[in-house]
Scaffold this active site. Structure first.
Site, PDB file in Angstrom:
ATOM      1  N   ASP A  52     -30.186 -15.287  28.007  1.00  0.00           N
ATOM      2  CA  ASP A  52     -29.494 -16.315  27.239  1.00  0.00           C
ATOM      3  C   ASP A  52     -29.992 -17.698  27.644  1.00  0.00           C
ATOM      4  O   ASP A  52     -30.007 -18.038  28.824  1.00  0.00           O
ATOM      5  CB  ASP A  52     -27.982 -16.213  27.494  1.00  0.00           C
ATOM      6  N   TYR A  57     -30.667 -26.570  27.490  1.00  0.00           N
ATOM      7  CA  TYR A  57     -31.018 -26.211  28.861  1.00  0.00           C
ATOM      8  C   TYR A  57     -32.408 -26.695  29.276  1.00  0.00           C
ATOM      9  O   TYR A  57     -32.720 -26.683  30.464  1.00  0.00           O
ATOM     10  CB  TYR A  57     -30.939 -24.696  29.068  1.00  0.00           C
ATOM     11  N   GLN A 167     -19.545 -17.030  21.934  1.00  0.00           N
ATOM     12  CA  GLN A 167     -19.746 -17.246  23.370  1.00  0.00           C
ATOM     13  C   GLN A 167     -18.810 -18.348  23.841  1.00  0.00           C
ATOM     14  O   GLN A 167     -18.852 -19.472  23.337  1.00  0.00           O
ATOM     15  CB  GLN A 167     -21.202 -17.630  23.659  1.00  0.00           C
ATOM     16  N   ILE A 243     -29.419 -11.446  41.373  1.00  0.00           N
ATOM     17  CA  ILE A 243     -29.801 -10.629  40.222  1.00  0.00           C
ATOM     18  C   ILE A 243     -29.436  -9.173  40.469  1.00  0.00           C
ATOM     19  O   ILE A 243     -28.836  -8.498  39.627  1.00  0.00           O
ATOM     20  CB  ILE A 243     -31.315 -10.786  39.947  1.00  0.00           C
ATOM     21  N   GLU A 245     -27.220  -8.028  42.695  1.00  0.00           N
ATOM     22  CA  GLU A 245     -25.765  -7.903  42.834  1.00  0.00           C
ATOM     23  C   GLU A 245     -25.087  -7.811  41.476  1.00  0.00           C
ATOM     24  O   GLU A 245     -24.204  -6.977  41.253  1.00  0.00           O
ATOM     25  CB  GLU A 245     -25.231  -9.116  43.602  1.00  0.00           C
ATOM     26  N   ASN A 246     -25.496  -8.663  40.555  1.00  0.00           N
ATOM     27  CA  ASN A 246     -24.888  -8.632  39.226  1.00  0.00           C
ATOM     28  C   ASN A 246     -25.180  -7.316  38.511  1.00  0.00           C
ATOM     29  O   ASN A 246     -24.300  -6.733  37.866  1.00  0.00           O
ATOM     30  CB  ASN A 246     -25.393  -9.806  38.385  1.00  0.00           C
TER      31      ASN A 246
END
Length: 280
Positions: A52, A57, A167, A243, A245-246
Site C-alpha cells: 500500500d 507518501y 481504508q 516484517i 513479526e507481522n
C-alpha cells in the site's frame, strides 16, 4: 545490499471475498528510497502479497523498484495507491494516476483509492474519472479512504465501478463498529491503517496480558484481532524483524474470550485527526 535468506515456502496470505490479501505492507513515512525498496522486496519474498502506497507518501518510485526486485511475479502482488485530495478533479485524477503508474513502473494498479473526501473531491465528478480508469483497465478496483458511512453510501450510489474497500484508521483503541457495519452491508472491505495505533497498543493491559499469555507481541495480538474481525491490516514495517513479526501474526488464532476482551475496550483514541476529516 545483501539479500537475506527467505523461507523456501512462505506462508500463504488469505484474501477477502473482494480479493484483498488480509495483511499488507504499509509504506507511510517510508521515504528513504533504498530502505523503502528493500523493505518492499523483503516483505514480498517473505510472503506478503499486498503493498500500500499513495501519491502523498512520495515513495511510489521506490515501491515500484522493490516490486521489480522481488522474486515474485507482478501479477501475484496486490498493489494499491491513492490520489491526493488536491488531485481529485476529473482531469487531475486521470493525469496524476498515470503519473503514479509511471513512477511505480507498472501498467495498472490493483486498487486506486480516493485518499480523503475533501478539497477538490466531488462525488460525481471524481468517481466518474475513477470509473473511466476502471473501464480502461488502468485500475482493477476502486477504493475510498477516510469515508464515513454516509459518504460511502453516496460514493457507491454514483460510482459505476464497484467500490471494494474503505481504508480508515482502525485498531483496538478505535474500533469503529458503525462504520464496519456499513461496509459489511455493502460488501466493502475495511482496510485498517495505523492498525497498532502507532505503538499505543503496547501500553494497554488487556493487550499486554493476552500477548504475555500467548508469548507473542501486542502488535501481533492487534493484527490477529483485526483479521479475525474481518478487517484487512496494512501495518508499516521497514526492518526484517518487524516484517517477520507481522507476517507471523497470521498464525495466531485468538480464543473467543480473548476477542471479547478486546471488543470490550471502550476508548476511542483517534491518531489521525486532521481538521478536514469528514467526522469533524
Amino acid at each position: 545490499m545483501e539479500r537475506d535468506d527467505v523461507d523456501a515456502a512462505p506462508p500463504q496470505t488469505p484474501t477477502t471475498g473482494n480479493g484483498l490479501p488480509v495483511l499488507g505492507l504499509g509504506t507511510y513515512r517510508n521515504t528513504d528510497p533504498a530502505q523503502c525498496a528493500e523493505s518492499v522486496r523483503t516483505a514480498l519474498e517473505r510472503g506478503y502479497r499486498h503493498v500500500d502506497t499513495a501519491q502523498l507518501y512520495d515513495n511510489e518510485r521506490a515501491v515500484g523498484e522493490g516490486i521489480a526486485r522481488a522474486d515474485v511475479d507482478r501479477e501475484d502482488v496486490y498493489l494499491a495507491t491513492k490520489v491526493w485530495y488536491t488531485n481529485l478533479a476529473s482531469d487531475d485524477v486521470v493525469e496524476t494516476t498515470r503519473e503514479s503508474l509511471e513512477r511505480l513502473g507498472v501498467e495498472y494498479v490493483d486498487l486506486l483509492y480516493v485518499h480523503w473526501p475533501t478539497e477538490t473531491y466531488d462525488a460525481e465528478e471524481t468517481l466518474a474519472a475513477y470509473s473511466q480508469l476502471y473501464d480502461d483497465g488502468i485500475v482493477d478496483a476502486v477504493g475510498v479512504s477516510n469515508f464515513t458511512p454516509e459518504l460511502l453510501e453516496e460514493a457507491i450510489d454514483v460510482c459505476d465501478a464497484p467500490i471494494v474497500a474503505n481504508q480508515v484508521e482502525l485498531h483496538p483503541l478505535l474500533q469503529q463498529p458503525e462504520l464496519r457495519k456499513a461496509c459489511e452491508r455493502h460488501g466493502v472491505d475495511v482496510v485498517a491503517y495505523a492498525p497498532i495505533a502507532r505503538g499505543t497498543v503496547f501500553d494497554r493491559p488487556v493487550l499486554s496480558e493476552i500477548a504475555a499469555a500467548r508469548d507473542v507481541t501486542e502488535a501481533q495480538v492487534s493484527l490477529a484481532w483485526l483479521r479475525q474481525s474481518g478487517v484487512v491490516a496494512i501495518p508499516k514495517a521497514t526492518g526484517k524483524a518487524h516484517i517477520r513479526e507481522n507476517l507471523e501474526s497470521l498464525s495466531l488464532e485468538l480464543e473467543p474470550d480473548e476477542i471479547e476482551r478486546i471488543d470490550a475496550i471502550e476508548t476511542e483514541e483517534r491518531i489521525v485527526d486532521p481538521e478536514f476529516g469528514p467526522w469533524n
